[in-house]
Scaffold this active site. Sequence first.
Site, PDB file in Angstrom:
ATOM      1  N   SER A  10       0.842  -1.199   0.000  1.00  0.00           N
ATOM      2  CA  SER A  10       0.000   0.000   0.000  1.00  0.00           C
ATOM      3  C   SER A  10       0.876   1.247   0.000  1.00  0.00           C
ATOM      4  O   SER A  10       1.497   1.552  -1.015  1.00  0.00           O
ATOM      5  CB  SER A  10      -1.030  -0.021   1.135  1.00  0.00           C
ATOM      6  OG  SER A  10      -0.453   0.231   2.391  1.00  0.00           O
ATOM      7  N   HIS A  37      -3.043  -0.923  -2.794  1.00  0.00           N
ATOM      8  CA  HIS A  37      -4.173  -0.125  -2.315  1.00  0.00           C
ATOM      9  C   HIS A  37      -4.158   1.242  -2.991  1.00  0.00           C
ATOM     10  O   HIS A  37      -3.121   1.856  -3.108  1.00  0.00           O
ATOM     11  CB  HIS A  37      -4.064   0.119  -0.802  1.00  0.00           C
ATOM     12  CG  HIS A  37      -4.287  -1.125  -0.001  1.00  0.00           C
ATOM     13  ND1 HIS A  37      -3.965  -1.209   1.325  1.00  0.00           N
ATOM     14  CD2 HIS A  37      -4.820  -2.327  -0.333  1.00  0.00           C
ATOM     15  CE1 HIS A  37      -4.278  -2.415   1.779  1.00  0.00           C
ATOM     16  NE2 HIS A  37      -4.787  -3.107   0.782  1.00  0.00           N
ATOM     17  N   ASP A 129      -3.216  -5.362   6.087  1.00  0.00           N
ATOM     18  CA  ASP A 129      -3.747  -6.212   5.029  1.00  0.00           C
ATOM     19  C   ASP A 129      -2.608  -7.087   4.500  1.00  0.00           C
ATOM     20  O   ASP A 129      -1.476  -6.641   4.382  1.00  0.00           O
ATOM     21  CB  ASP A 129      -4.319  -5.326   3.909  1.00  0.00           C
ATOM     22  CG  ASP A 129      -5.094  -6.127   2.880  1.00  0.00           C
ATOM     23  OD1 ASP A 129      -5.434  -7.298   3.161  1.00  0.00           O
ATOM     24  OD2 ASP A 129      -5.370  -5.588   1.794  1.00  0.00           O
TER      25      ASP A 129
END
Lengths: 189, 276
Positions: A10, A37, A129
């Site tokens: 991300s 992301h 995540d």
Amino acid sequence: MFKLVVIGTSLGGLSALKVLLSGLPANFPVAIAVVQHRHKDSEDMMSSFLQPHATLSIREVVDKDDLLPGTVYVAPADYHMLVDVGYFTLSIDEPVSYARPSIDVLFESAADVYGEFVIGIILTGANQDGAKGLAAIKAQGGSTIVQEPATAESATMPAAAIATAVVDWILPLPKIAPHLINLCQPMWK
Amino acid sequence: MTLARPKLEDIEVQLLLEGVYRYYGFDFRNYAPSSLKRRIWNILCSEKLPNVSALQEKVLHDPACLDRFLLGLSVNVTAMFRNPNFFLAFREKVVPILRTYPFIRIWHAGCSTGQEVYSMAILLEEEGLYPRCRIYATDMNEMVLKQAKGGIFSLQLMQEYTQLYLKAGGKRSFSEYYTAAYDSAIFRASLKENIVFSQHNLATDSSFNEFNVILCRNVLIYFNKTLQKRVYELFHASLCPFGILGLGRQETLKFTPYEAYYEELAGSEKLFRRIH
């Protein structure tokens, strides 16, 4: 022989991906799937941003795209990307841990379908995540690599992955591409 | 490409789907395995069941569990004016074509809880076309259709929907379309006047009319290629010559046998026009 490399990242991911992908040769024999992301309204800028730095062809996935060796597949904004045997499937199911695309969703489906033939990689990122997904890959016999947190723009995601999953290799960013080449082309080395 | 070992869970999933189809008639056998399994995992979690065989037992013997199962497998993620660029392109590229028709039939396939149907009704109303439209909004799930018919959405969502409405080229004040009551937004009954809500299953049911426009966004992604082919056939058979087909942003007719029958009207927004 590995069939699929999945990468999750991300915050700071674009520059990390640039380094990683620029280190892979045009004849890299395995498919690569990437979840980065990003904002749900972002257009397909990722593949056009990354393409000049890579010799592999990079494309944003359209539903049911075939999964072919030597291609980098990027999850589109606001869709989850999953793998089935030989192709990709998209979904607009609820975000998982506030993320869509979610790294866990890609990694868990890759682990389920490709088991020991998967390499999972977690790069820089500011949330957790991917940790669950990496553990799933390991549980199904796949291999796992995490960017050394000290070399990551944001260490949270690599650190969470290291805390949750059994990680095979913790490597500084510039070492990841050469290591992948070694793993995926053992006969020629 | 096949991978060597058959997984027990994959066999269990196949048995579950076969049972649900043969006993209840709902056919999930040609859904995309990866996203379907993920939803089944979620159902196992919420039903607190240890494995898919246990779910099979419960679904087949307990009708209330079947309802929850069907809801768990439905696409329930939707918003008004979701992907506003699509609605903008519809206004610019499709509305001028529709103006030339005396009567317009629209099929919204897989309408879920109806947000996009009301969005389309608002768009057509603002373009002065709504009185000559009939929108057939269908979904396989009775429960979501019931919500769609109600036209009542959470008031909290209205701020987000207003932004999307404006990005989609909305011409009025969005609040004209609903009345706030407690924490609900009740949409104007006149928006429902020309909408027919009814149950239709893309996996098993056939064509029921001929349409000028078919909208089916982010539904086909849940199907495997076999079922997608069936649905493209169904759409082709249900679309007038020069009719319009609208798909989701990451869906395409390319590489399907039907590619040659359509031209792109607004490629990036996945609006296609039937030409053969």
